[in-house]
Motif scaffolding. Structure first.
Motif, PDB file in Angstrom:
ATOM      1  N   GLY A  53      84.655-108.312 -46.080  1.00 27.75           N
ATOM      2  CA  GLY A  53      83.817-108.927 -47.097  1.00 27.75           C
ATOM      3  C   GLY A  53      82.341-108.776 -46.779  1.00 27.75           C
ATOM      4  O   GLY A  53      81.935-108.725 -45.611  1.00 27.75           O
ATOM      5  N   LEU A  54      81.511-108.706 -47.809  1.00 23.06           N
ATOM      6  CA  LEU A  54      80.086-108.495 -47.613  1.00 23.06           C
ATOM      7  C   LEU A  54      79.406-109.665 -46.918  1.00 23.06           C
ATOM      8  O   LEU A  54      78.434-109.473 -46.191  1.00 23.06           O
ATOM      9  CB  LEU A  54      79.423-108.222 -48.963  1.00 23.06           C
ATOM     10  CG  LEU A  54      79.686-106.827 -49.552  1.00 23.06           C
ATOM     11  CD1 LEU A  54      79.064-106.718 -50.933  1.00 23.06           C
ATOM     12  CD2 LEU A  54      79.152-105.737 -48.641  1.00 23.06           C
ATOM     13  N   TRP A  55      79.896-110.876 -47.125  1.00 31.11           N
ATOM     14  CA  TRP A  55      79.258-112.010 -46.468  1.00 31.11           C
ATOM     15  C   TRP A  55      79.536-112.002 -44.973  1.00 31.11           C
ATOM     16  O   TRP A  55      78.673-112.349 -44.165  1.00 31.11           O
ATOM     17  CB  TRP A  55      79.694-113.320 -47.127  1.00 31.11           C
ATOM     18  CG  TRP A  55      78.886-113.571 -48.359  1.00 31.11           C
ATOM     19  CD1 TRP A  55      77.755-114.338 -48.461  1.00 31.11           C
ATOM     20  CD2 TRP A  55      79.097-113.010 -49.658  1.00 31.11           C
ATOM     21  NE1 TRP A  55      77.253-114.288 -49.743  1.00 31.11           N
ATOM     22  CE2 TRP A  55      78.062-113.483 -50.507  1.00 31.11           C
ATOM     23  CE3 TRP A  55      80.057-112.152 -50.193  1.00 31.11           C
ATOM     24  CZ2 TRP A  55      77.962-113.134 -51.841  1.00 31.11           C
ATOM     25  CZ3 TRP A  55      79.964-111.799 -51.530  1.00 31.11           C
ATOM     26  CH2 TRP A  55      78.926-112.284 -52.343  1.00 31.11           C
ATOM     27  N   HIS A  56      80.713-111.550 -44.587  1.00 30.93           N
ATOM     28  CA  HIS A  56      80.989-111.350 -43.164  1.00 30.93           C
ATOM     29  C   HIS A  56      80.070-110.266 -42.603  1.00 30.93           C
ATOM     30  O   HIS A  56      79.461-110.449 -41.526  1.00 30.93           O
ATOM     31  CB  HIS A  56      82.451-110.941 -42.962  1.00 30.93           C
ATOM     32  CG  HIS A  56      82.751-110.422 -41.594  1.00 30.93           C
ATOM     33  ND1 HIS A  56      82.841-111.244 -40.493  1.00 30.93           N
ATOM     34  CD2 HIS A  56      82.964-109.149 -41.143  1.00 30.93           C
ATOM     35  CE1 HIS A  56      83.093-110.508 -39.410  1.00 30.93           C
ATOM     36  NE2 HIS A  56      83.167-109.245 -39.787  1.00 30.93           N
ATOM     37  N   SER A  57      79.953-109.153 -43.321  1.00 30.57           N
ATOM     38  CA  SER A  57      79.076-108.077 -42.872  1.00 30.57           C
ATOM     39  C   SER A  57      77.634-108.561 -42.747  1.00 30.57           C
ATOM     40  O   SER A  57      76.927-108.205 -41.789  1.00 30.57           O
ATOM     41  CB  SER A  57      79.139-106.903 -43.852  1.00 30.57           C
ATOM     42  OG  SER A  57      80.436-106.358 -43.917  1.00 30.57           O
ATOM     43  N   ALA A  58      77.194-109.366 -43.703  1.00 27.16           N
ATOM     44  CA  ALA A  58      75.818-109.873 -43.673  1.00 27.16           C
ATOM     45  C   ALA A  58      75.568-110.720 -42.425  1.00 27.16           C
ATOM     46  O   ALA A  58      74.503-110.622 -41.793  1.00 27.16           O
ATOM     47  CB  ALA A  58      75.534-110.687 -44.931  1.00 27.16           C
ATOM     48  N   ARG A  59      76.535-111.534 -42.044  1.00 28.56           N
ATOM     49  CA  ARG A  59      76.365-112.358 -40.846  1.00 28.56           C
ATOM     50  C   ARG A  59      76.308-111.487 -39.591  1.00 28.56           C
ATOM     51  O   ARG A  59      75.533-111.767 -38.661  1.00 28.56           O
ATOM     52  CB  ARG A  59      77.486-113.388 -40.751  1.00 28.56           C
ATOM     53  CG  ARG A  59      77.398-114.479 -41.813  1.00 28.56           C
ATOM     54  CD  ARG A  59      78.383-115.596 -41.569  1.00 28.56           C
ATOM     55  NE  ARG A  59      79.764-115.177 -41.789  1.00 28.56           N
ATOM     56  CZ  ARG A  59      80.386-115.220 -42.970  1.00 28.56           C
ATOM     57  NH1 ARG A  59      79.732-115.636 -44.054  1.00 28.56           N
ATOM     58  NH2 ARG A  59      81.647-114.844 -43.089  1.00 28.56           N
ATOM     59  N   VAL A  60      77.115-110.442 -39.551  1.00 26.25           N
ATOM     60  CA  VAL A  60      77.060-109.512 -38.414  1.00 26.25           C
ATOM     61  C   VAL A  60      75.695-108.836 -38.366  1.00 26.25           C
ATOM     62  O   VAL A  60      75.085-108.691 -37.296  1.00 26.25           O
ATOM     63  CB  VAL A  60      78.189-108.464 -38.506  1.00 26.25           C
ATOM     64  CG1 VAL A  60      78.032-107.417 -37.415  1.00 26.25           C
ATOM     65  CG2 VAL A  60      79.558-109.133 -38.403  1.00 26.25           C
ATOM     66  N   ILE A  61      75.192-108.421 -39.513  1.00 27.89           N
ATOM     67  CA  ILE A  61      73.876-107.774 -39.576  1.00 27.89           C
ATOM     68  C   ILE A  61      72.777-108.742 -39.150  1.00 27.89           C
ATOM     69  O   ILE A  61      71.833-108.350 -38.441  1.00 27.89           O
ATOM     70  CB  ILE A  61      73.642-107.222 -41.002  1.00 27.89           C
ATOM     71  CG1 ILE A  61      74.554-105.995 -41.223  1.00 27.89           C
ATOM     72  CG2 ILE A  61      72.183-106.857 -41.236  1.00 27.89           C
ATOM     73  CD1 ILE A  61      74.610-105.511 -42.652  1.00 27.89           C
ATOM     74  N   GLN A  62      72.887-109.993 -39.539  1.00 26.25           N
ATOM     75  CA  GLN A  62      71.930-110.994 -39.059  1.00 26.25           C
ATOM     76  C   GLN A  62      71.931-111.055 -37.530  1.00 26.25           C
ATOM     77  O   GLN A  62      70.880-111.208 -36.897  1.00 26.25           O
ATOM     78  CB  GLN A  62      72.267-112.370 -39.631  1.00 26.25           C
ATOM     79  CG  GLN A  62      71.926-112.546 -41.094  1.00 26.25           C
ATOM     80  CD  GLN A  62      72.406-113.874 -41.654  1.00 26.25           C
ATOM     81  OE1 GLN A  62      73.389-114.445 -41.172  1.00 26.25           O
ATOM     82  NE2 GLN A  62      71.735-114.370 -42.676  1.00 26.25           N
ATOM     83  N   GLY A  63      73.114-110.929 -36.943  1.00 23.32           N
ATOM     84  CA  GLY A  63      73.233-110.948 -35.492  1.00 23.32           C
ATOM     85  C   GLY A  63      72.579-109.759 -34.818  1.00 23.32           C
ATOM     86  O   GLY A  63      72.375-109.762 -33.603  1.00 23.32           O
ATOM     87  N   HIS A  64      72.268-108.727 -35.600  1.00 21.91           N
ATOM     88  CA  HIS A  64      71.561-107.562 -35.078  1.00 21.91           C
ATOM     89  C   HIS A  64      70.064-107.638 -35.369  1.00 21.91           C
ATOM     90  O   HIS A  64      69.364-106.622 -35.310  1.00 21.91           O
ATOM     91  CB  HIS A  64      72.144-106.275 -35.667  1.00 21.91           C
ATOM     92  CG  HIS A  64      73.435-105.853 -35.032  1.00 21.91           C
ATOM     93  ND1 HIS A  64      74.623-106.547 -35.203  1.00 21.91           N
ATOM     94  CD2 HIS A  64      73.727-104.804 -34.203  1.00 21.91           C
ATOM     95  CE1 HIS A  64      75.585-105.932 -34.522  1.00 21.91           C
ATOM     96  NE2 HIS A  64      75.067-104.883 -33.914  1.00 21.91           N
ATOM     97  N   GLY A  65      69.573-108.835 -35.691  1.00 21.56           N
ATOM     98  CA  GLY A  65      68.143-109.054 -35.794  1.00 21.56           C
ATOM     99  C   GLY A  65      67.550-109.035 -37.178  1.00 21.56           C
ATOM    100  O   GLY A  65      66.322-109.130 -37.325  1.00 21.56           O
TER     101      GLY A  65
END
Length: 232
Positions: A53-65
Motif C-alpha cells: 500500500g502507498l501509505w506503508h510506502s510513504a512511511r518507509v520513505i519518511q524513514g529515509h529522511g
C-alpha cells in the motif's frame, strides 16, 4: 485439455505490474524524491515496496529522511509517475488483449489497485474500450494488500462471490490478498519473484492467455475447493 463450461463470475485485475508496467517509474520517482531530501534509496528499498500500500510506502520513505506528510508523498509520487506515462502508457504484454476478450464475452471485470483513484482513472481512460465494471483503489480501502479487503470489495461491487472469481496479480502481497480473499489467483511473474507453492497458479506472461485458460483455471480452483471440503 477440453474447455469446461465453468466461467468465472468475474475477473479481478491488479494494475501496477499486471496491467501496466509502471514499477520502474515508481522506483525512479522514489529515488528522486528521497535524494531531493539528501537520502539514499536503493533497488532493494524499491523492490520491497512492490505490491504494498502507498501509505506503508510513504512511511518507509519518511524513514529515509523525506520530511513530508504521508499524503503529500503519495501525491508527489503519483503525479511524477503519471507525468512519465502521460504520452505512452506501458501496457503489460497480453493484458489489453485478454481484457478485450473478457468484455466481448460479457465477463464482469474489476480493477483492484493500491494506487490512488486518480491514477486508476487515468489508466482506465487510456484504454480504448470500457474495460472495467468496477474499481477499487488504494485510497478507498482501510487495509492495503496483502489484507484481503480490496479483493473482497471488488467482488462485492460486482455482486459476485469472490470464491467464484479469478484474480490476476504480479506481486507477492497482491497474490496474498487475492488468496486470502478466497479468489482463484493467477500470478504473472514480473518485477518480483513468485513461488510455485503460494496457493496460486504461476505464469510468466499473459501473452496468448485467453478466456478458455481462465475457464480451466476457475474450474480447477472450484474442484480443489470441493476436494478440500470433502477432506475436512
Amino acid at each position: 485439455m477440453p474447455v469446461t463450461a465453468s466461467l468465472p463470475a468475474a475477473v479481478l485485475w491488479d494494475m501496477d505490474g499486471t496491467l501496466v508496467d509502471t514499477e520502474p517509474y515508481w522506483y525512479d520517482c522514489q529515488v528522486e524524491l528521497v535524494e531531493s531530501f539528501g537520502g539514499t534509496w536503493t533497488r532493494e528499498d524499491g523492490d520491497a515496496m512492490i505490491g504494498t500500500g502507498l501509505w506503508h510506502s510513504a512511511r518507509v520513505i519518511q524513514g529515509h529522511g523525506v520530511d513530508l506528510g504521508e499524503d503529500e508523498i503519495i501525491d508527489r509520487l503519483t503525479t511524477a509517475v503519471l507525468a512519465r506515462v502521460a504520452d505512452d502508457v506501458p501496457w503489460r504484454p497480453g493484458a489489453r488483449e485478454l481484457l478485450a476478450e473478457l468484455k466481448r464475452e460479457g465477463v464482469p471485470t474489476a480493477l483492484v489497485t493500491m494506487s490512488i483513484r486518480r491514477m486508476a482513472d487515468f489508466m482506465i481512460a487510456a484504454i480504448d474500450f470500457p474495460a472495467f465494471d468496477a474499481v477499487v483503489a488504494g485510497d478507498e480501502v482501510a487495509h492495503s494488500k496483502p489484507h484481503p479487503e480490496a479483493y473482497l470489495r471488488g467482488a462485492e461491487l460486482l455482486g459476485v462471490d469472490v470464491a467464484d472469481c479469478v484474480a490476476i496479480e504480479d506481486s507477492p502481497p497482491g497474490l496474498a490478498s487475492a488468496v486470502a480473499a478466497g479468489a482463484v489467483a493467477l500470478g504473472v511473474e514480473h518485477a518480483a519473484p513468485l513461488v510455485d507453492d503460494g496457493g496460486y497458479t504461476r505464469a510468466t506472461t499473459l501473452v496468448g492467455t485467453t478466456l478458455d485458460d481462465l475457464r480451466r483455471l476457475h474450474s480447477a480452483g472450484a474442484a480443489a475447493r470441493a476436494q478440500r471440503s470433502t477432506d475436512s
